[in-house]
Design an enzyme around this catalytic site. Structure first.
Site, PDB file in Angstrom:
ATOM      1  N   ILE A   1     -23.137  32.523  -8.316  1.00  0.00           N
ATOM      2  CA  ILE A   1     -23.616  33.192  -7.117  1.00  0.00           C
ATOM      3  C   ILE A   1     -24.145  32.080  -6.311  1.00  0.00           C
ATOM      4  CG2 ILE A   1     -23.544  34.858  -8.321  1.00  0.00           C
ATOM      5  CD1 ILE A   1     -26.491  34.746  -8.858  1.00  0.00           C
ATOM      6  N   ASP A   2     -24.911  32.483  -4.620  1.00  0.00           N
ATOM      7  CA  ASP A   2     -25.284  31.296  -4.144  1.00  0.00           C
ATOM      8  C   ASP A   2     -26.791  30.927  -4.808  1.00  0.00           C
ATOM      9  OD1 ASP A   2     -22.683  31.679  -2.391  1.00  0.00           O
ATOM     10  OD2 ASP A   2     -23.889  33.115  -1.540  1.00  0.00           O
ATOM     11  N   LYS A   3     -26.969  29.904  -4.430  1.00  0.00           N
ATOM     12  CA  LYS A   3     -27.991  29.182  -4.254  1.00  0.00           C
ATOM     13  C   LYS A   3     -29.414  30.162  -3.988  1.00  0.00           C
ATOM     14  CE  LYS A   3     -31.819  26.021  -2.416  1.00  0.00           C
ATOM     15  NZ  LYS A   3     -31.749  24.589  -1.033  1.00  0.00           N
TER      16      LYS A   3
ATOM     17  N   THR B   1     -29.108  33.312  -4.004  1.00  0.00           N
ATOM     18  CA  THR B   1     -29.053  34.646  -4.897  1.00  0.00           C
ATOM     19  C   THR B   1     -29.579  34.605  -5.604  1.00  0.00           C
ATOM     20  OG1 THR B   1     -26.481  35.297  -3.180  1.00  0.00           O
ATOM     21  CG2 THR B   1     -27.350  36.473  -5.393  1.00  0.00           C
TER      22      THR B   1
ATOM     23  N   ARG C   1     -21.766  39.110   1.802  1.00  0.00           N
ATOM     24  CA  ARG C   1     -22.281  38.318   2.935  1.00  0.00           C
ATOM     25  C   ARG C   1     -21.301  38.693   3.737  1.00  0.00           C
ATOM     26  NH1 ARG C   1     -24.662  32.650   1.206  1.00  0.00           N
ATOM     27  NH2 ARG C   1     -25.964  32.442   3.164  1.00  0.00           N
TER      28      ARG C   1
END
Length: 303
Positions: A137-139, A141, A237
């Site tokens: 998962i993104d930084k 998130t 996103r």
């Protein structure tokens, strides 16, 4: 050191060299190109240039890309929030601002650094820099990630992801008032040809499906639950932006005027999968982080 020769086409004529070269390779950021120019690692027609040099058609650009410095994973006690752990898998609740695995610019403070401190028995399928990492998962998130502690568990979880049998539900705050209560975005995602640092809906991209359900409305914002059927980079996103409702706080895909949140308002709250050894379906839930709850409280008070 790897050398590459680039011939400048009319498309990039007149562009600054840092901007143009960053479009050739997604890993060549503008700041990286600028530093290479200053170090004499980039030549135009055999000569050094300044970082603001504007390219001309038929310029011959020679890039001597330096070898990446070897990274060593340093175990760090990061106080990870371990939701579940057994001999095969770990489920961790990742905080905002934490990168999942080491890379250039993020050698320490990543989830993998914390995992290496917590335990040494992690799968090696994804190599030494991503031990145990099955999905990311993104930084910015927050939320749940499954980590494999051996190769058999890794293969099982990866297969479940491929077959779309893993449950992944996210809570997101988006711009605008979504009128319908639920919907599905089925649109392929690939790298944006105009900005290699971003993903976009594009013909020829990889199939991507996101289901969403509205859970609360705040006038100019909507709280939604998103269920991933596929797991493409930045999928939620990109898809929510595609339908005109970008995530609040998102610096990459959201509008310039958005909520000051330190990143997209997105939380991976529910994760479910079949245990690799027992064959039993397991599901885990992580509550919204405090800053997310505080933001919702302010929106409710405002309305």
């Amino acid at each position: 050191m790897e050398k590459q020769i680039l011939e400048i086409t009319p498309e990039h004529s007149g562009s600054r060299i840092d901007k143009a070269l960053s479009a050739f390779n997604p890993e060549w950021t503008r700041s990286k190109v600028q530093s290479w120019v200053k170090e004499g690692l980039i030549l135009v027609n055999g000569k050094t240039v300044k970082p603001n040099y504007q390219l001309k058609e038929d310029d011959r650009v020679e890039v001597s890309e330096p070898e990446p410095e070897p990274l060593e994973i340093v175990p760090e006690d990061l106080g990870l929030d371990i939701v579940h752990e057994d001999a095969d898998v770990l489920v961790v609740n990742k905080p905002r601002g934490m990168v999942v695995h080491p890379a250039a610019g993020h050698a320490t403070g990543t989830l993998v650094n914390g995992l290496m401190h917590h335990c040494t028995d992690l799968s090696g399928i994804n190599g030494v820099m991503r031990p145990g990492i099955v999905h990311r998962i993104d930084k910015d998130t927050t939320g749940l990630l499954a980590v494999a502690k051996n190769d058999l568990a890794h293969a099982s979880l990866a297969e479940q992801l491929s077959k779309k049998t893993v449950t992944r539900k996210y809570t997101a705050l988006v711009h605008g008032n979504i009128q319908h209560d639920e919907g599905t975005v089925d649109a392929p995602i690939g790298r944006d040809p105009k900005d290699r640092q971003r993903m976009t809906v594009i013909d020829g991209g990889r199939d991507a499906v996101t289901h969403f359900t509205v859970t609360e409305r705040f006038g100019d914002y909507t709280l939604v639950e998103c269920r991933l059927e596929t797991g493409r980079t930045h999928q939620i996103r990109v898809h929510m932006r595609y339908i005109g409702h970008p995530l609040a706080g998102d610096p990459k895909y959201g509008p310039k005027k958005t909520l000051p949140f330190g990143g997209q308002v997105l939380h991976a709250g529910i994760l479910g999968f079949t245990h690799p050894s027992t064959g039993v379906y397991m599901e885990f839930e992580a509550p919204l982080p405090e800053d997310f709850e505080d933001l919702l409280g302010k929106l409710r008070q405002r309305d």
